[in-house]
Design a protein around this motif. Sequence first.
Motif, PDB file in Angstrom:
ATOM      1  N   HIS A 133       0.699  -1.174   0.084  1.00  0.00           N
ATOM      2  CA  HIS A 133      -0.068   0.190   0.020  1.00  0.00           C
ATOM      3  C   HIS A 133       0.846   1.298   0.073  1.00  0.00           C
ATOM      4  O   HIS A 133       0.431   2.263  -0.528  1.00  0.00           O
ATOM      5  CB  HIS A 133      -0.898  -0.001   1.104  1.00  0.00           C
ATOM      6  CG  HIS A 133      -1.976  -1.096   0.984  1.00  0.00           C
ATOM      7  ND1 HIS A 133      -2.817  -1.032  -0.006  1.00  0.00           N
ATOM      8  CD2 HIS A 133      -2.345  -2.285   1.848  1.00  0.00           C
ATOM      9  CE1 HIS A 133      -3.773  -2.141   0.152  1.00  0.00           C
ATOM     10  NE2 HIS A 133      -3.442  -2.710   1.245  1.00  0.00           N
TER      11      HIS A 133
ATOM     12  N   GLU B 298      -1.068   4.620  -0.455  1.00  0.00           N
ATOM     13  CA  GLU B 298      -2.496   4.342  -0.024  1.00  0.00           C
ATOM     14  C   GLU B 298      -2.277   3.957   1.516  1.00  0.00           C
ATOM     15  O   GLU B 298      -3.339   3.543   2.338  1.00  0.00           O
ATOM     16  CB  GLU B 298      -3.382   3.509  -0.631  1.00  0.00           C
ATOM     17  CG  GLU B 298      -3.872   4.032  -2.002  1.00  0.00           C
ATOM     18  CD  GLU B 298      -4.596   3.122  -2.784  1.00  0.00           C
ATOM     19  OE1 GLU B 298      -4.853   1.951  -2.221  1.00  0.00           O
ATOM     20  OE2 GLU B 298      -5.491   3.603  -3.818  1.00  0.00           O
TER      21      GLU B 298
ATOM     22  N   GLU C 273      -1.483   5.386   4.541  1.00  0.00           N
ATOM     23  CA  GLU C 273      -1.990   6.101   5.448  1.00  0.00           C
ATOM     24  C   GLU C 273      -3.731   6.028   5.349  1.00  0.00           C
ATOM     25  O   GLU C 273      -4.081   5.822   6.701  1.00  0.00           O
ATOM     26  CB  GLU C 273      -1.662   7.554   5.432  1.00  0.00           C
ATOM     27  CG  GLU C 273      -0.164   7.858   5.892  1.00  0.00           C
ATOM     28  CD  GLU C 273       0.069   9.316   6.077  1.00  0.00           C
ATOM     29  OE1 GLU C 273       1.270   9.744   5.607  1.00  0.00           O
ATOM     30  OE2 GLU C 273      -0.890  10.236   6.580  1.00  0.00           O
ATOM     31  N   GLN C 274      -4.063   5.919   4.349  1.00  0.00           N
ATOM     32  CA  GLN C 274      -5.581   5.746   4.301  1.00  0.00           C
ATOM     33  C   GLN C 274      -5.907   4.533   4.577  1.00  0.00           C
ATOM     34  O   GLN C 274      -6.894   4.141   5.395  1.00  0.00           O
ATOM     35  CB  GLN C 274      -5.965   5.893   2.862  1.00  0.00           C
ATOM     36  CG  GLN C 274      -7.486   5.572   2.117  1.00  0.00           C
ATOM     37  CD  GLN C 274      -7.494   5.184   0.980  1.00  0.00           C
ATOM     38  OE1 GLN C 274      -6.799   5.840   0.100  1.00  0.00           O
ATOM     39  NE2 GLN C 274      -8.026   4.074   0.638  1.00  0.00           N
ATOM     40  N   ARG C 275      -5.076   3.254   4.323  1.00  0.00           N
ATOM     41  CA  ARG C 275      -5.435   1.794   4.761  1.00  0.00           C
ATOM     42  C   ARG C 275      -4.784   1.499   6.034  1.00  0.00           C
ATOM     43  O   ARG C 275      -3.686   1.105   6.096  1.00  0.00           O
ATOM     44  CB  ARG C 275      -4.922   1.022   3.645  1.00  0.00           C
ATOM     45  CG  ARG C 275      -5.872   1.330   2.272  1.00  0.00           C
ATOM     46  CD  ARG C 275      -5.356   0.307   1.184  1.00  0.00           C
ATOM     47  NE  ARG C 275      -6.206   0.832   0.026  1.00  0.00           N
ATOM     48  CZ  ARG C 275      -7.548   0.140  -0.184  1.00  0.00           C
ATOM     49  NH1 ARG C 275      -8.254  -0.371   0.808  1.00  0.00           N
ATOM     50  NH2 ARG C 275      -8.113   0.831  -1.277  1.00  0.00           N
ATOM     51  N   ASP C 276      -5.661   1.775   7.214  1.00  0.00           N
ATOM     52  CA  ASP C 276      -4.779   1.425   8.439  1.00  0.00           C
ATOM     53  C   ASP C 276      -5.528   0.292   9.395  1.00  0.00           C
ATOM     54  O   ASP C 276      -5.119   0.160  10.648  1.00  0.00           O
ATOM     55  CB  ASP C 276      -4.704   2.744   9.279  1.00  0.00           C
ATOM     56  CG  ASP C 276      -6.031   3.349   9.444  1.00  0.00           C
ATOM     57  OD1 ASP C 276      -6.063   4.277  10.285  1.00  0.00           O
ATOM     58  OD2 ASP C 276      -6.913   2.998   9.278  1.00  0.00           O
TER      59      ASP C 276
ATOM     60  N   GLU D 280     -12.746   1.809   2.458  1.00  0.00           N
ATOM     61  CA  GLU D 280     -11.521   2.337   1.893  1.00  0.00           C
ATOM     62  C   GLU D 280     -10.199   2.514   2.969  1.00  0.00           C
ATOM     63  O   GLU D 280      -9.109   2.508   2.747  1.00  0.00           O
ATOM     64  CB  GLU D 280     -11.503   3.940   1.529  1.00  0.00           C
ATOM     65  CG  GLU D 280     -11.764   4.793   2.450  1.00  0.00           C
ATOM     66  CD  GLU D 280     -13.286   4.892   2.759  1.00  0.00           C
ATOM     67  OE1 GLU D 280     -14.046   4.374   2.431  1.00  0.00           O
ATOM     68  OE2 GLU D 280     -13.385   5.665   3.910  1.00  0.00           O
ATOM     69  N   ARG D 281     -10.646   1.905   4.173  1.00  0.00           N
ATOM     70  CA  ARG D 281      -9.688   1.967   5.424  1.00  0.00           C
ATOM     71  C   ARG D 281      -8.819   0.481   5.488  1.00  0.00           C
ATOM     72  O   ARG D 281      -7.773   0.229   6.250  1.00  0.00           O
ATOM     73  CB  ARG D 281      -9.924   2.367   6.441  1.00  0.00           C
ATOM     74  CG  ARG D 281     -10.601   3.731   6.667  1.00  0.00           C
ATOM     75  CD  ARG D 281     -10.536   4.210   8.118  1.00  0.00           C
ATOM     76  NE  ARG D 281      -9.409   4.952   8.448  1.00  0.00           N
ATOM     77  CZ  ARG D 281      -8.917   5.981   8.367  1.00  0.00           C
ATOM     78  NH1 ARG D 281      -9.713   6.821   7.129  1.00  0.00           N
ATOM     79  NH2 ARG D 281      -7.502   6.176   8.423  1.00  0.00           N
TER      80      ARG D 281
END
Lengths: 520, 470
Positions: free
Chosen positions: A173, A178, A180-183, A228-229
Motif C-alpha cells: 500500500h 495508500e 496512510e488511508q489503509r490502516d 477504503e481503510r
Amino acid sequence: MTTAKKTKVRKFHQAKWDEPIIFELNTKGERGLLVPEVEQEIEDRVGDGVSALPSHMIRQEPPALPEISQMRVLKHYLRLSQHCLGADFNVDIGQGTCTIKYNPKINEVLASSPKVTELHPSQDDSTVQGALEIMYKIDTFLREISGLDYFSLQPGGGSAAILAMASIIQAYHEYRREAEQRDEIITTIFSHPSDAAAAAVKGYKIITLYQNEDGLPDMEALKAAVSERTAGLLITNPEDTGIFNPHIKEFNRIVHEAGGLCGYDQANANGILGMTRAKEADFDMCFFNLHKTFASPHGCGGPGLGALGATSALRDYLPVPLVDFDGSRYFLNYELPHTIGKVRGFQGVFPVMLRAYAWIMSLGAEGLKEVARVAVLNNNYILTKIKKLRGAEAPYATGRHRIEQVRYSWEKLYRETGVTTEDITLRLADFGFHLWSSHHPFVVPEPFTIEPTESYSKAELDEYFSGLEQVVEEAYSDPEKVKNAPYNSVVHRIDHSTLDDPEKWAITWRAYLKKHGEKS
Amino acid sequence: MSKKNFVHPYIPNSVPEVKTAMLQEIGISDIGELYADIPETLRFEGEMKLPEPIHSEYALKRHVEKILEKNRTCSENINFLGGGCWQHYVPAICDEINGRSEFLTAYAGEPYEDHGRFQSLFEYESLMGELLDMDVVNVPTYDWYQACSTAVRMSGRITGREEILIPDTISPDRLAMIKNYCHPVMRITMVSYDPETGLMDLNDFKAKISDHTAGVYFENPTYLGFIEEQGQAISDIVHAAGALSVVGVDPISLGLIRPPSQYGADIVCGDIQGLGMHLNYGGGHAGFIASRDEEKFVMEYPSRLFGITKTSVEGEYGFGDVAYDRTSFGVREKGKEFVGTHSALWGITAGVYLSLMGPQGMQELNQVILQKSQYAVQRLSEIPGIKVPRFKSVHFKEFVVDFNQTGLSVREINQTLRQHRIFGGKDLSHEFPDLGQCALYCVTEIHSQEDIDTMITALQKCLQKGKKKP
C-alpha cells in the motif's frame, strides 16, 4: 480382530524426581567442562590476553553460575526430561491446533549430520549447494501444495510469517501511496491471536469478526468492516473449531474489491493437503508451519519455521534472500526491489527445513493426500465418540463433519458437576495425556480442543477416549477427586497467585531468593 | 507409484480394514463425505507435481545424504566466519539433552506433565540472569534480530517516545529487521562513529538526542568486533534525556567482560547461539531479552516469562507464566507485540551449557578466546599490505581486516583461501562500502595455533600471487 470391550486406561505414573533447582547442586570447585588450552607459543607472544581489556570493561566478580561436575549436570537434565511428556511418549491428540504428529527419527539422524550442523550461513553459495538445493526444492513443493508462486523460508515461526504478511501488505500500500488511508486489518476471533497481534505491531488497527450461529466468521460483519481503510484480511481456514468456511472465496473477493490483500494463516494445513489450496480461494499470501503439518518436532516451543508464500505480484516484497536456481547452480538472491528487508537473521532454520524435506519425500503427493484424509477420518471418529460422552458437546455445525480438529465444550458437565475444563486437564495428566483448552478469550465456554492428526492408531484413539470416559465418570460420581488432581504427575496443584503479583513473582532464582528470603 | 490401499508407516489408520471400521462407527461409507463443507469451486482437482515418494527409510536416507554431500562444512575447512553466527565448541551433553525425545517432542502441555520444560527454561532464565547480572530474562525469542527489535519497541512503550538512536556500526541486516519492525510506529536516527576507533561519536550522539528519544541501541562487542568502551557515558547521556539504554551483547563474552547492566543498560538483548548450539546454517539461534525486575519493564515483554512458585505440597517447586495477560496469548492485539513458537529447545540447551561451564569455565573460555584472536591479529599484521585491526580498539573474538593495500578484493582472496580449505572472514565490502575491501574475521577457542598459522601461510601465498599481477 476387534473387541467391544472398553479400552483399558493405564495405571500411569510420571517420573517424579523431586529434583532441586540447578543452583542447589552447587559445590564449590567442581568442574563440568574444561576449556581448550592455549598453546604456549601463543601465550608467549600475546601474554594473558586479558590485560588488553581496559580495566573498566573487566568484570569485577565472576558470574555466579553454579559449579557442578559433569555427570551431575547430565543427571539433572535427564531427570527434568522425564518430567516432560513428549509426543513420542503419549497419545498426543489433546494439543489442539498444534498438530502434534510423529516426528520421524530418520529425520533426526539426517539433521544431526555435520553436513547440516557445521555449515555457517555466510559461507559462499558454492560451498552449500546441498543446503540451497533442499531449500529450493521445498519452495517448489510448497508452490504445488498451495498454488502460490514463491516461498521464503526465513520466518522463524507462524507468528513471524504473519508479521511478514502484515509488513508486505503495508509495503504494497505504501508503494501505491495508500498506506496512510489503509490502516485497518481484519481478522476473526477463531484465527490465531498472532493474526491480530503481529499486524498490530505494524501499527494497524485490528477489526475482529465474531462467529455467527454456525460457528463461521460472519459475512455481514465482514461487509460492515470493509471500507477504503481496509489494508487486508488475515484469516485461518478451517479455524480452531475445525469448521471449514465455504464462503472463503467470497470473503477474499469482498476484501479485494475494497482494495485490500488477503493472507492465509495455514499454520496448520493438515486436514486439507491436496484437497483445497490458497490459490483457488484467491489468497495473495499464505504460510505453513513446518513444525506442525510438515513434521519437524516442536522442541518445547521451537525452533520452528513459518514458510511464507506469495503470488508473483508480491514476490518483490518478500524478505531477502530467496533461494534461486539458474539451471546449474543454486544461489541466494537479494535482488528483490521492494523487499521488506528481514524478519529473521540469515536464511532461516535449516535443520527444520531438512526434516520437512525428508518427510515430504517419504510421502509424495498421494501420501500427503492420505495424511490429510486420515487426519480428518481420525478427527471425525473421535468426534463421533465424544458427542456420545456425557457432559461434552461440540458447539456449532450441528450434525456436520469437521476437518482436522474440533473445539468442544465441557459446559454441560461443568453446570452439572462444578468440574472445570482445567480440572479435567489436570486429571488426564494422571493417565499420561495432555488436553488443551483454547486460545483466549474462551468464546466457547469450558473449551477443549482435540486434533488427532494422522499419526495415532485407532487403538490409541480408543485409549485416549477411554481416559476421557473415566474422567467424565469421576466428574459425575466423585467431583472432588477430579478437582484435586493430579495425583500421579510430577507435582501437585500449583499456586498461581504469586505469578501476577510484582512483589512476589520470581522469574529467576536470584529474584526468588531476594523476594522469598530463603538461603541457597 | 500410488497403490490404492498403500499403508504408510507414518499413517497407522491407512490400513483398509481399520478405515472401514472407523467409517462404520462414524456412519459413513467414504472419507470424501467428511469434506462435504468444501464447495466444488474450492476443490483442487489437479495433482500436486511432487517427486515420486521414497518409501523405504534406507533409500530416503541415501537420497538425502547424497544431496547433503554437496555441502562443504566448517569441520572440513578452517572457518573464520562470524558476524552474528559463531563457531564455538558444542559440549556432548548439550546435544545429548536437546536430542532427548522428551524435550524434542514436547510442546504446550501444563506445568504438571510438562514440569520439566518449565523448570529447565526457568533455570535457563536464571543462569542467564547471573551471566547478565539482571533479575528478569525471557523465555527465548527467535534470535538476536527479533530480540533487539522488541527491545527497541519496549523502550518506545516504556518512555512513550518514538525515536531510537543507533550507531552506524550496527549489522546492516539487523538494522533492516529493526527498520521493518519499527515502521511506522517508531523512527530510527543513526549516530556516526569515530573512523579510527569505531567507537560511537558521543558529540554526534549528544547532538541528536532529544525529548523524542526513547532510547539508544548499541551492541557490545559491536558487529565489527571491537568493544564499545564508552558504555557508561552513553548510558549517562541517554538517561539524562529521560531515555533508556538498550544494549545488545554476545553472552559468551560475559565470563570476563563487564555485563551491560553494570554500565547503565536498562534492557539487554542478544543471541545465545554460541552457548551450546551448532552453526546449523543459521538455524541455531535464539534471542534473549533481560531487564531489572521492575513492573514497568516486566509488563512490556511480549515473551513468555516462567516464574517459580509453590504447590499444595510443602517443599515442591511449581512453575507458571508470570503476568500472562500481558501477552498476545492472553489478550490478542491488546498484548505486547506477539508471542508464538520461538526457540525454546535452544534455551534449554544454553542452560545446560552454562551449568557445565560454571564461572571458571566461562572465565577460562574468554581468556583463551582473547589470546587466540590477539595472536591471529598479531600474525596478520605481519603480512605486508594488510592493516589489522582496522579499528584501533580492543577486540573480543572478531576484528576487521583491511585488505585495501593488497590490490585484491576480499572476494578474490576468499576464493583462493577456499582452495586451501579455509573459509576467510566475512566480506564487508557491500555492507560497509566506506571501508572498502575489508573482512570480518572471527577466532574462537576452536581455532588451534596450527589452524591460525595455516590461514596465515595461505594468505601470504595468496597476496604474493596477487602482487605478481600486472
